[in-house]
Motif scaffolding. Structure first.
Motif, PDB file in Angstrom:
ATOM      1  N   ALA A 116       0.617  -1.198  -0.184  1.00  0.00           N
ATOM      2  CA  ALA A 116      -0.125  -0.277   0.470  1.00  0.00           C
ATOM      3  C   ALA A 116       0.572   1.367   0.073  1.00  0.00           C
ATOM      4  O   ALA A 116       0.252   2.927  -0.361  1.00  0.00           O
ATOM      5  N   ILE A 117       2.044   1.668   0.185  1.00  0.00           N
ATOM      6  CA  ILE A 117       3.094   2.289   0.930  1.00  0.00           C
ATOM      7  C   ILE A 117       3.182   2.649  -0.331  1.00  0.00           C
ATOM      8  O   ILE A 117       3.220   3.898  -1.189  1.00  0.00           O
ATOM      9  N   VAL A 118       3.736   2.051  -1.907  1.00  0.00           N
ATOM     10  CA  VAL A 118       3.655   2.232  -3.417  1.00  0.00           C
ATOM     11  C   VAL A 118       2.855   2.829  -4.222  1.00  0.00           C
ATOM     12  O   VAL A 118       3.217   3.759  -4.841  1.00  0.00           O
ATOM     13  N   VAL A 119       1.386   2.358  -3.298  1.00  0.00           N
ATOM     14  CA  VAL A 119       0.398   2.981  -4.326  1.00  0.00           C
ATOM     15  C   VAL A 119       0.119   4.354  -3.410  1.00  0.00           C
ATOM     16  O   VAL A 119       0.232   5.585  -4.195  1.00  0.00           O
ATOM     17  N   ALA A 120       0.724   4.569  -2.537  1.00  0.00           N
ATOM     18  CA  ALA A 120       0.638   6.211  -1.726  1.00  0.00           C
ATOM     19  C   ALA A 120       2.185   7.355  -2.788  1.00  0.00           C
ATOM     20  O   ALA A 120       1.680   7.843  -2.403  1.00  0.00           O
ATOM     21  N   LEU A 121       3.175   6.385  -2.515  1.00  0.00           N
ATOM     22  CA  LEU A 121       4.110   6.863  -3.195  1.00  0.00           C
ATOM     23  C   LEU A 121       2.956   7.197  -4.620  1.00  0.00           C
ATOM     24  O   LEU A 121       3.692   8.688  -5.268  1.00  0.00           O
ATOM     25  N   LEU A 125       3.041  11.261  -6.098  1.00  0.00           N
ATOM     26  CA  LEU A 125       3.721  11.286  -7.695  1.00  0.00           C
ATOM     27  C   LEU A 125       3.109  11.457  -8.676  1.00  0.00           C
ATOM     28  O   LEU A 125       2.829  12.742  -9.398  1.00  0.00           O
ATOM     29  N   PHE A 126       1.730  10.928  -8.436  1.00  0.00           N
ATOM     30  CA  PHE A 126       0.941  11.387 -10.404  1.00  0.00           C
ATOM     31  C   PHE A 126       0.229  12.359  -9.587  1.00  0.00           C
ATOM     32  O   PHE A 126      -0.511  13.265 -10.812  1.00  0.00           O
ATOM     33  N   PHE A 127      -0.754  12.409  -8.534  1.00  0.00           N
ATOM     34  CA  PHE A 127      -1.405  13.048  -8.292  1.00  0.00           C
ATOM     35  C   PHE A 127      -1.551  14.629  -7.161  1.00  0.00           C
ATOM     36  O   PHE A 127      -2.625  15.095  -7.516  1.00  0.00           O
ATOM     37  N   GLY A 128      -0.730  14.685  -6.527  1.00  0.00           N
ATOM     38  CA  GLY A 128       0.364  15.267  -5.506  1.00  0.00           C
ATOM     39  C   GLY A 128       0.363  16.882  -6.332  1.00  0.00           C
ATOM     40  O   GLY A 128      -0.128  17.208  -7.892  1.00  0.00           O
ATOM     41  N   ASN A 129       0.785  17.630  -5.987  1.00  0.00           N
ATOM     42  CA  ASN A 129      -0.242  19.236  -5.809  1.00  0.00           C
ATOM     43  C   ASN A 129       1.217  19.699  -6.962  1.00  0.00           C
ATOM     44  O   ASN A 129       1.453  20.841  -7.739  1.00  0.00           O
ATOM     45  N   SER A 130       2.548  18.530  -6.535  1.00  0.00           N
ATOM     46  CA  SER A 130       3.848  19.451  -7.519  1.00  0.00           C
ATOM     47  C   SER A 130       3.529  18.165  -8.265  1.00  0.00           C
ATOM     48  O   SER A 130       4.793  17.322  -8.792  1.00  0.00           O
ATOM     49  N   GLY A 131       2.956  16.736  -8.950  1.00  0.00           N
ATOM     50  CA  GLY A 131       2.505  15.855  -9.383  1.00  0.00           C
ATOM     51  C   GLY A 131       2.586  15.718 -11.140  1.00  0.00           C
ATOM     52  O   GLY A 131       2.378  17.205 -11.462  1.00  0.00           O
ATOM     53  N   TRP A 132       2.275  14.682 -11.284  1.00  0.00           N
ATOM     54  CA  TRP A 132       2.488  14.970 -13.188  1.00  0.00           C
ATOM     55  C   TRP A 132       0.917  15.894 -13.389  1.00  0.00           C
ATOM     56  O   TRP A 132       1.525  16.859 -14.203  1.00  0.00           O
ATOM     57  N   VAL A 133      -0.426  15.206 -12.832  1.00  0.00           N
ATOM     58  CA  VAL A 133      -1.439  16.034 -13.559  1.00  0.00           C
ATOM     59  C   VAL A 133      -1.494  16.951 -13.137  1.00  0.00           C
ATOM     60  O   VAL A 133      -2.016  17.410 -14.028  1.00  0.00           O
ATOM     61  N   ILE A 150      -6.265  16.757  -4.900  1.00  0.00           N
ATOM     62  CA  ILE A 150      -6.895  15.080  -4.440  1.00  0.00           C
ATOM     63  C   ILE A 150      -6.386  14.818  -3.590  1.00  0.00           C
ATOM     64  O   ILE A 150      -7.015  13.719  -2.281  1.00  0.00           O
ATOM     65  N   LEU A 151      -4.863  15.075  -2.585  1.00  0.00           N
ATOM     66  CA  LEU A 151      -4.264  14.396  -1.984  1.00  0.00           C
ATOM     67  C   LEU A 151      -4.634  15.273  -0.174  1.00  0.00           C
ATOM     68  O   LEU A 151      -5.252  15.868  -0.508  1.00  0.00           O
ATOM     69  N   TYR A 152      -4.322  14.188   0.723  1.00  0.00           N
ATOM     70  CA  TYR A 152      -4.949  15.275   1.902  1.00  0.00           C
ATOM     71  C   TYR A 152      -6.200  14.795   2.143  1.00  0.00           C
ATOM     72  O   TYR A 152      -6.428  16.108   2.897  1.00  0.00           O
ATOM     73  N   SER A 153      -7.105  14.320   1.661  1.00  0.00           N
ATOM     74  CA  SER A 153      -8.368  14.562   2.110  1.00  0.00           C
ATOM     75  C   SER A 153      -8.964  13.546   1.920  1.00  0.00           C
ATOM     76  O   SER A 153      -8.259  11.631   1.706  1.00  0.00           O
ATOM     77  N   LEU A 154     -10.258  13.165   2.027  1.00  0.00           N
ATOM     78  CA  LEU A 154     -11.365  11.941   2.031  1.00  0.00           C
ATOM     79  C   LEU A 154     -10.789  11.298   0.926  1.00  0.00           C
ATOM     80  O   LEU A 154     -11.050  10.124   0.059  1.00  0.00           O
ATOM     81  N   THR A 155     -11.145  12.217  -0.216  1.00  0.00           N
ATOM     82  CA  THR A 155     -11.202  11.739  -1.758  1.00  0.00           C
ATOM     83  C   THR A 155     -10.247  11.512  -1.803  1.00  0.00           C
ATOM     84  O   THR A 155      -9.914   9.633  -2.668  1.00  0.00           O
ATOM     85  N   GLY A 156      -8.562  11.367  -1.898  1.00  0.00           N
ATOM     86  CA  GLY A 156      -7.291  10.889  -1.808  1.00  0.00           C
ATOM     87  C   GLY A 156      -6.985   9.273  -1.457  1.00  0.00           C
ATOM     88  O   GLY A 156      -7.207   8.838  -2.000  1.00  0.00           O
ATOM     89  N   LEU A 230      -2.556   6.927   7.376  1.00  0.00           N
ATOM     90  CA  LEU A 230      -0.879   7.637   7.231  1.00  0.00           C
ATOM     91  C   LEU A 230      -0.200   8.141   5.746  1.00  0.00           C
ATOM     92  O   LEU A 230      -0.208   9.757   6.834  1.00  0.00           O
ATOM     93  N   THR A 231      -0.283   8.058   5.449  1.00  0.00           N
ATOM     94  CA  THR A 231       0.585   9.167   4.552  1.00  0.00           C
ATOM     95  C   THR A 231       0.204   9.755   3.641  1.00  0.00           C
ATOM     96  O   THR A 231      -0.443  11.568   3.653  1.00  0.00           O
ATOM     97  N   LEU A 232      -1.283   9.553   3.018  1.00  0.00           N
ATOM     98  CA  LEU A 232      -2.393  10.332   2.167  1.00  0.00           C
ATOM     99  C   LEU A 232      -3.230  11.241   3.263  1.00  0.00           C
ATOM    100  O   LEU A 232      -3.986  12.342   2.848  1.00  0.00           O
ATOM    101  N   GLY A 233      -3.678  11.369   4.459  1.00  0.00           N
ATOM    102  CA  GLY A 233      -4.066  11.506   5.092  1.00  0.00           C
ATOM    103  C   GLY A 233      -3.666  12.616   5.934  1.00  0.00           C
ATOM    104  O   GLY A 233      -4.713  13.551   5.908  1.00  0.00           O
ATOM    105  N   GLY A 234      -3.060  12.332   6.206  1.00  0.00           N
ATOM    106  CA  GLY A 234      -2.513  13.637   7.116  1.00  0.00           C
ATOM    107  C   GLY A 234      -3.126  13.324   8.752  1.00  0.00           C
ATOM    108  O   GLY A 234      -3.693  12.247   8.908  1.00  0.00           O
TER     109      GLY A 234
END
Lengths: 566, 342
Positions: A116-121, A125-133, A150-156, A230-234
């Protein structure tokens, strides 16, 4: 089979089996039942006496109630969305033929088994504020701020759960769908029932056990999710697992931690019971003599349906390939250039401050723990599978359920049980690799059972009888007849257990101390420090190890007897 | 197959353990940034050249996480830590658990050069080696100076929506200092309202400062809770003052970092020698450039970038430590309920 043996043999088998079984129970009692009992007891005592006061605190405090409700809420959302994304995939795989279909069906197992931690990574990298998308969108529309949040939220959190659960819905439902006898459908069609009516009236009821069972599975996994939250929720989003982790590892409150484990275990036991009930429903599926008619997916004729299919395929390709590709690309890029530097860092012997050890040491730790865990869970799982298949004891269903209990206990709880129950005297396992390996063995042996059990069930007893009647000893019959037959299944189970252990982070983080990190923990630490290159390189190794392991199981499962553990 | 592999790895692990030992080992539990940024490497080199020992730094998260881990280890089977580094707000907890051996100026000669006002531990075990101020730091490519909040209150303005990253006060000492700042600023009756008002402003709450800084420097957020020396750091190392500290409303929260000798140590003399080296002018003058903090030794010279860019809040806040010790648990408890369980 035992029933057909001579009376003397039966006695021998029983005695040998009995000794092994008692040994098995003693071992599990020592490393699992007793420690877990002590944790649950801790949650029900106050000042050395039985008391509901810790439980009362949990169930009346708005904060813990919030955590429990949030766990349920995000799990329900993750389940519904996983069904929504997974079902069309199952439909495509069932009703259409296209190049690479077999490969895609095999690959659906990958997201589910990715650590799961790789999925979070990948998500960061892909959806983060400075991610690809966001980078693409910003340069495409000349924006100064990242448009997608979308990260750091319920959606993420929910999307990450969908990432690794939707494929499992596809896989389970597709398997059930292909087992449906097309003649029922054809009969209804000849009686004039339309497509929608046939789907609602025939296909859906026949699929419902598979739907329920996969939904229950997704629900349980999302409910007990740890690394992603833990990683995407803060700190603002906590599931029960994160709540227990915070209580035990940072606030050192074992009393409330244990009480929260008690609540969690009660909930997950109920959910697991429902899941097993739903799974039992598989038996009513009809197995048709003919297969369903499939249509080629890629034809020149355009229709609204085809447009939807193409849109769906594009969306899921981006959604599933994006995060994984960004891990791959990021592991190979250093300061804007292609380079293998990140991989060199992973195999460096030099101390890394973010990890507390050298990166290579975490790789070795993982391999060592995986080896020990597999060496324990393989014999334990095989013995339980044999018990489940052969035993005629009264109440064996209940015994079997108790033996499979780790399935219903969360990883955080198992980690804490080992920490609390075995950390101190007399074994003093606290802060050792052995403690982590034991926790992994407990977590993985039920999966060994699930792989080996169908193999044993498929074994033709007459083969052994033939060997015995030709004069082979019991041992010889076992080594020369049974073992070669269940060998591929055993190997598959071992690979399965090893891969699960390699990717396990939750129980590990409960038990580790500085210097004992494993690869997933290293990914987490590097990710937290935004050392993306090294985190991605480590993540890629985990992706490759788990992917190879599970594709191997897929192959082994096909070659040997049917092994439908997933 | 696994048996062979297992044997191989046992051998490899044993070999690394055997090669790694031999000398007397002094273990210092510290926080992430001290090793990744701080003077750990320089300290190790100097100390190992002066004493025949193997100095080992172990960083396992932020300062608050490390203390919990140390206490848990101590509880379970003893810790291997000889020295422990912590933020001053941990002093009440450290005293509660009777963790540190008291030291004097006779033990540690360089302690005489540390101003009295920094000696905040009545037990005398916590030796300050650096201090600074918790303020906010912004990305000047995203926000201009005019757009900055003039006070903490203005952070609730919708224009800062999802811009701020702060640290979890339960796990991070920086985050805890920020929480204390809000209590000092808005009072016990008002600080939770403030936190609820800035909820839309907070992008995420990380478990430690390193994570928040990493998010700022990777363009994930333009505003973080950090240290008042961040601009000077940029000027010294990045040749750029893109990330700039500022004190909203002239305020900031005082933070002091210190070290203590774990009572159970078998090497108290070696440990004292280490603290003396840490307080020496040679190492202290490295702190502004590595720890990005102000040296505790008043004889240490500050680099020119500090004269130019160090932000010193006109109104530095600091709650009395005994009050912090007394109310800490309740504040964290209430914060948790106001922010996590909304």
């Amino acid at each position: 089979m035992a029933a057909r043996l001579g009376a003397g043999d039966r006695g021998q088998v029983k005695r040998g089996g009995f000794i092994l079984f008692v040994g098995l129970l003693a071992f599990l009692g020592l490393v699992f039942y007793h420690p877990l009992f002590r944790v649950l007891q801790r949650g029900l005592t106050e000042g050395g006496k039985w008391s509901f006061s810790p439980l009362g605190t949990i169930l009346t405090d708005g904060y813990y109630l919030h955590i429990i409700v949030f766990s349920l809420k995000q799990a329900i959302m993750s389940t519904l969305l996983s069904l929504g994304i997974g079902l069309p995939g199952a439909y495509l795989l069932t009703r259409y033929s296209f190049p690479g279909k077999t490969a895609i069906r095999s690959l659906t197992v990958i997201p589910f088994v990715l650590p799961a931690i790789v999925v979070a990574l990948g998500f960061i990298l892909f959806f983060g504020n400075s991610g690809w998308v966001n980078q693409w969108l910003m340069s495409l529309f000349h924006l100064s701020n990242p448009p997608l949040h979308i990260l750091y939220s319920l959606t993420g959190i929910v999307l990450a759960h969908v990432f690794y659960n939707a494929p499992i819905v596809t896989r389970v439902v597709n398997a059930a769908w292909e087992g449906i006898d097309p003649e029922i459908d054809e009969a209804a069609s000849s009686l004039g029932a339309g497509g929608i009516r046939r789907f609602v009236g025939i296909t859906l009821p026949l699929l419902s056990p598979a739907l329920l069972s996969s939904a229950a599975l997704v629900f349980i996994f999302s409910f007990l999710s740890f690394p992603i939250v833990l990683t995407l929720g803060g700190a603002r989003y906590a599931t029960i697992e994160v709540g227990i982790y915070t209580l035990v590892r940072t606030l050192l409150d074992y009393r409330l931690g244990s009480a929260l484990i008690l609540v969690e275990t009660a909930l997950s036991l109920s959910f697991t019971y429902l899941y097993l009930k739903a799974e039992g429903g598989f038996a009513v599926l009809t197995q048709g003599s003919r297969r369903l008619v499939v249509y080629p997916l890629f034809v020149r004729k355009a229709s609204i349906g085809r447009v939807f299919i193409v849109v769906y395929i594009v969306i899921i390709s981006v959604f599933f390939l994006g995060p994984i590709s960004s891990v791959l690309v990021d592991s190979l890029r250093v300061a804007g250039r292609w380079s293998c530097e990140s991989y060199r860092q992973i195999f460096a012997l030099s101390y890394n401050p973010f990890l507390g050890v050298s990166p290579l040491r975490t790789v070795l730790n993982s391999l060592f723990i995986g080896g020990i865990a597999t060496a324990i869970s393989l014999p334990v799982g095989t013995l339980i599978a044999m018990f489940a298949v052969r035993s005629r004891l009264p109440g064996r269903r209940l015994i079997e359920a108790i033996l499979m209990a780790p399935l219903a206990v969360s990883s955080v709880a198992i980690g804490f049980a080992v920490l609390y129950g075995l950390g101190g005297a007399p074994l003093h396992l606290s802060g050792t690799l052995i403690a982590i390996a034991l926790a992994h063995a407990i977590l993985t042996y039920p999966f060994v059972v699930r792989v080996i059990r169908p193999v044993l069930e498929g074994l033709d007893p007459s083969l052994v009888e033939a060997a015995r009647s030709l004069g082979a000893s019991r041992n010889r019959a076992f080594f020369e007849v049974i073992l070669p037959l269940i060998g591929p299944g055993m190997l598959a189970a071992a690979v399965f257990a090893f891969a699960l252990s390699i990717g396990e982070m939750t129980a590990t983080i409960m038990l580790m101390r500085p210097g004992l990190g494993t690869m997933p923990v290293a990914v987490y630490s590097l990710l937290s420090a935004r050392q993306f290159g090294a985190a991605s390189a480590m993540g890629m190794i985990l992706i490759v190890v788990t992917a190879v392991a599970f594709l191997a199981i897929d192959r082994l499962g096909k070659r040997g007897t049917k092994c439908q553990s997933l | 197959m696994f048996n062979k592999l297992t044997v191989l790895f046992v051998v490899v692990l044993l070999a690394t353990v055997v090669i790694g030992t031999g000398k007397e080992r002094l273990v210092v539990y510290t926080y992430d940034s001290f090793v990744s940024w701080g003077p750990a490497a320089a300290l190790e080199e100097v100390f190992e050249s002066q004493h025949d020992c193997d100095l080992q730094f172990i960083a396992a998260g932020g300062a608050k996480t490390t203390l919990s881990r140390l206490l848990a280890e101590r509880d379970a089977s003893g810790t291997k830590a000889d020295l422990f580094m912590a933020e001053v707000n941990e002093v009440p907890r450290i005293m509660n658990y009777d963790l540190f051996l008291p030291v004097t100026k006779e033990d540690i000669p360089n302690l005489a050069l540390v101003p009295e006002e920094l000696l905040l531990d009545p037990g005398g075990g916590f030796v300050p080696y650096e201090y600074g101020y918790i303020t906010l730091t912004y990305d000047s490519q995203v926000l201009t100076e005019d757009e900055l909040p003039r006070s903490l209150d203005q952070l609730s303005d919708p224009r800062y929506a999802r811009m701020l990253v702060c640290e979890d006060p339960r796990t991070s000492s920086t985050g805890f200092s920020f929480l204390l700042w809000t209590i000092a600023r808005f009072g016990e009756e008002g600080y939770l309202d403030f936190w609820q008002a800035i909820d839309p402003t907070i992008l995420t709450i990380t478990s430690g400062w390193s994570e928040a800084w990493a998010m700022l420097s990777h363009g994930e957020a333009p505003l973080i809770v950090s240290f008042s020396s961040d601009t000077a750091y940029g000027a010294m190392y990045e040749d750029s003052i893109r990330y700039r500290a500022f004190a909203p409303g002239g305020q900031g929260y005082r933070t002091v970092y210190g070290i203590g000798i774990v009572k159970e140590t078998t090497k108290p003399e070696l440990a004292k020698a280490f603290i003396d080296l840490l307080l020496s002018i040679e190492i202290q003058e490295q702190l502004p450039g590595t720890e990005i903090m102000i040296p505790a030794n008043s004889h240490a010279q500050l680099p020119p970038e500090y004269d130019e860019y160090l932000v010193i809040p006109e109104d530095p806040l600091m709650l009395p430590l005994d009050l912090v010790g007394e109310r800490m648990e309740r504040w964290l408890h209430d914060w948790e309920r106001a922010i996590v369980a909304k």
